[in-house]
Design a protein around this motif. Structure first.
Motif, PDB file in Angstrom:
ATOM      1  N   GLU A  26       6.044  -1.578  -9.918  1.00 32.99           N
ATOM      2  CA  GLU A  26       5.217  -0.417  -9.589  1.00 32.99           C
ATOM      3  C   GLU A  26       3.863  -0.507 -10.292  1.00 32.99           C
ATOM      4  OE1 GLU A  26       7.365   3.098 -10.542  1.00 32.99           O
ATOM      5  OE2 GLU A  26       8.887   2.806  -9.002  1.00 32.99           O
ATOM      6  N   ARG A  29       1.757  -3.007  -8.702  1.00 37.20           N
ATOM      7  CA  ARG A  29       1.602  -2.714  -7.275  1.00 37.20           C
ATOM      8  C   ARG A  29       2.086  -3.868  -6.409  1.00 37.20           C
ATOM      9  NH1 ARG A  29      -1.265   2.018  -6.855  1.00 37.20           N
ATOM     10  NH2 ARG A  29       0.003   2.145  -4.994  1.00 37.20           N
ATOM     11  N   LEU A  32       2.011  -3.789  -2.554  1.00 36.04           N
ATOM     12  CA  LEU A  32       0.748  -3.839  -1.820  1.00 36.04           C
ATOM     13  C   LEU A  32       0.265  -5.263  -1.587  1.00 36.04           C
ATOM     14  CD1 LEU A  32      -1.218  -0.901  -3.449  1.00 36.04           C
ATOM     15  CD2 LEU A  32       0.197  -0.901  -1.411  1.00 36.04           C
ATOM     16  N   TYR A  40      -7.326  -5.319  -4.576  1.00 34.59           N
ATOM     17  CA  TYR A  40      -6.010  -5.799  -4.144  1.00 34.59           C
ATOM     18  C   TYR A  40      -6.084  -7.258  -3.701  1.00 34.59           C
ATOM     19  CZ  TYR A  40      -5.121  -0.815  -4.152  1.00 34.59           C
ATOM     20  OH  TYR A  40      -5.015   0.491  -4.531  1.00 34.59           O
ATOM     21  N   GLY A 151       1.839   7.032 -10.295  1.00 34.07           N
ATOM     22  CA  GLY A 151       1.343   5.847  -9.606  1.00 34.07           C
ATOM     23  C   GLY A 151       0.162   5.172 -10.255  1.00 34.07           C
ATOM     24  N   ASP A 152      -0.292   5.669 -11.410  1.00 35.05           N
ATOM     25  CA  ASP A 152      -1.436   5.065 -12.095  1.00 35.05           C
ATOM     26  C   ASP A 152      -1.099   4.780 -13.551  1.00 35.05           C
ATOM     27  OD1 ASP A 152      -3.466   4.897 -10.132  1.00 35.05           O
ATOM     28  OD2 ASP A 152      -3.658   7.076 -10.205  1.00 35.05           O
ATOM     29  N   ILE A 317      -1.081   5.920   0.024  1.00 31.46           N
ATOM     30  CA  ILE A 317      -2.037   5.248  -0.862  1.00 31.46           C
ATOM     31  C   ILE A 317      -3.465   5.536  -0.408  1.00 31.46           C
ATOM     32  CG2 ILE A 317      -2.883   2.984  -1.628  1.00 31.46           C
ATOM     33  CD1 ILE A 317       0.108   2.062  -1.310  1.00 31.46           C
TER      34      ILE A 317
END
Length: 532
Positions: A26, A29, A32, A40, A151-152, A317
């Motif tokens: 997680e 990421r 992704l 990314y 999520g951060d 997202i």
């Protein structure tokens, strides 16, 4: 099966290992890897290395670290035990130890006897590794989990034993401290960049068709990402465009999306996301030729029932990316290594607990501490490399794309002379965009030269204070004007205002050298709607 106090250690080890792996995936990421833009794309270069570390190397690294420490401890203990046996025989005689090197009970309560027993227990303890691994996985999870929120990764100093938060102190009499010290604030609200990811042979894009954005930092009603009523899906040449609107909700929207009275923003956002995924699914079902090729969009991310589909994951997202701000740490590696040191000293090796530990327990704690530090440092290295790259992109000096000037007709005459102004009037009068701006802003309609003159005096013409904006003219006109203005004047001295359209941090850095120690007052985030 190994059980300690009724606990199946194999199952417990697997459980904490999987929890840690999930958290690391997680944080990095891993879900992704099909996203192909911005940071990314850069992360994808490191992704294989990171995934290999999490899935394959992590467990092996822990076992390797423990084995090296165990072998080292074992050799040290065997040497110390050998020396103790010699001391015991020298002090108590040959009969103090039997043929199997067991201590005579008569000497068990002596100082040498107690030390000998502790060393033997420590040597026996070196043989077990499973409980140590469970402890290490739990500790690594606990350490990194406290900085991972919604999520951060949030690098804020958090401590759990005696204080929730602690401010670092270096002996200052007074210190100004804020939650995101040493971090760049990156405002991504209403950024609306195209979001792209891949599924199978298809490129999927979220695109914005319509956006209502507040002006001058005046906040209006909450706005949301909503799927248009029609033509929201476009498919051509293996490219799928999903179009969205960003606007306030209407009364009809509240009824259509079944939003109850006084809902909070999060609840509305949740309903809209679910509705968007549902409508796209229904649209694809009506086009079976596409549904078969794009069914991966509606598969669970991990194959588990509780997990979100590929489409929903990316939609969430995209929405979060455009409605949340985030931070880039200036030195994430230093921050985490400092936090790691603090965690070890306060959570793993608290001074009040050391005094009561026997040698075997202390050695075990030290082993766990060293392995925890080594493995955590490797994770920190991966995190820091990604953060450093983001920081490099953020700090990279941005190019000035365009510079234009605004000057009124009377000032052109003052600085460049009547003849020059007369020579450019035809170009000004033929510029429809400039004439339209005067009409829109001042209600002045200009058709011929006389419309530009306020009065005719003995000293000549008195020109109207109408502004010429070089953004409406070509480069030749702009440079002709600048050359004329600066022929007898210093351009910097006659400029009485500078307006920069830019991100704040970059703009301030651009201004810093020129205006260093010249600015007396600055308004940051001025309250436009208060009359100040």
């Amino acid at each position: 099966m190994i059980r300690v106090n009724g606990v199946n250690l194999r199952e417990e080890e697997k459980k904490v290992e999987e929890n840690l792996k999930k958290l690391l995936h997680e944080i990095f990421r891993s879900d992704l890897e099909d996203v192909e833009f911005g940071i990314y794309r850069i992360m994808n270069f490191k992704r294989d290395e990171i995934k290999k570390f999490i899935e394959e190397d992590l467990l092996g690294e822990v076992e390797k670290e423990f084995k090296e420490l165990y072998d080292e401890d074992k050799k040290d203990l065997e040497r110390e035990i050998k020396d103790l046996r010699k001391k015991i025989r020298d002090n108590f005689g040959e009969d103090a130890l039997d043929e199997e090197e067991k201590l005579n009970p008569l000497f068990e309560n002596t100082k040498l006897g107690r030390e000998y027993k502790e060393k033997l227990n420590a040597l026996e303890d070196v043989k077990g590794v499973m409980q140590d691994k469970i402890e290490i996985f739990s500790r690594i999870y606990d350490f990194f989990h406290r900085y991972y929120v919604d999520g951060d990764l949030i690098p804020i100093r958090r401590y759990t034993k005696s204080n929730d938060y602690i401010i670092p102190y270096n002996g200052e009499e007074v210190i100004l401290y804020w939650a995101n010290k040493d971090q760049y604030y990156v405002k991504t609200t209403e950024y609306f960049q195209k979001y792209t990811f891949r599924t199978g042979d298809y490129e999927i894009n979220f695109r914005l068709r319509e956006a209502h954005i507040d002006k001058n930092n005046v906040k209006g009603k909450d706005k949301f990402f909503i799927l248009p009523e029609e033509n929201f899906l476009e498919v051509r040449d293996k490219i799928v465009n999903i179009y969205l609107e960003y606007r306030e909700l209407t009364i009809d929207d509240y009824e259509k999306f079944e939003i109850g009275e006084r809902p909070n923003k999060t609840a509305i956002k949740e309903k809209l996301i679910v509705n968007t995924v549902k409508k796209i699914n229904e649209e694809l079902k009506s086009r079976p030729d596409l549904l078969g090729q794009l069914n991966k969009l509606f598969k669970k991310k991990t194959g588990e029932e509780s997990e979100k589909t590929v489409l929903e994951t990316h939609l969430r997202i995209y929405v979060a990316k455009n409605t949340k701000d985030y931070f880039i740490h200036k030195n994430l590696k230093k921050f985490f290594l400092t936090e790691l040191d603090f965690y070890i000293k306060n959570e793993m090796l608290p001074i009040e607990d050391i005094e009561g530990m026997d040698e075997a327990t202390l050695r075990k704690v030290m082993r766990r501490m060293r392995v925890f530090k080594n493995i955590s440092t490797k994770i920190i290295k991966f995190l820091a490399e990604i953060e450093e790259f983001e920081k490099m992109l953020w700090e990279k000096k941005k190019f000035v794309l365009r510079t234009d000037y605004v000057i009124t007709l009377d000032k052109i005459r003052e600085y460049s002379g009547e003849n020059f102004l007369e020579s450019i009037l035809d170009e000004i009068l033929s510029n429809k965009k400039q004439l339209k701006e005067w009409k829109d802003l001042f209600g002045i309609e200009v058709k011929k030269k006389v419309d530009l003159v306020e009065n005719n005096t003995l000293d000549g013409k008195e020109w109207k204070k109408l502004p010429i904006d070089t953004k409406y003219f070509d480069e030749d006109f702009k440079w002709k004007l600048l050359v004329a203005l600066s022929k007898n004047n210093d351009l910097d001295e006659i400029l009485n205002g500078v307006l920069i359209k830019s991100e704040n941090w970059q703009a301030l850095n651009l201004l810093l050298k020129k205006y260093y120690e010249k600015v007396k007052t600055i308004y940051i985030d001025p309250p436009y709607n208060t009359g100040s």
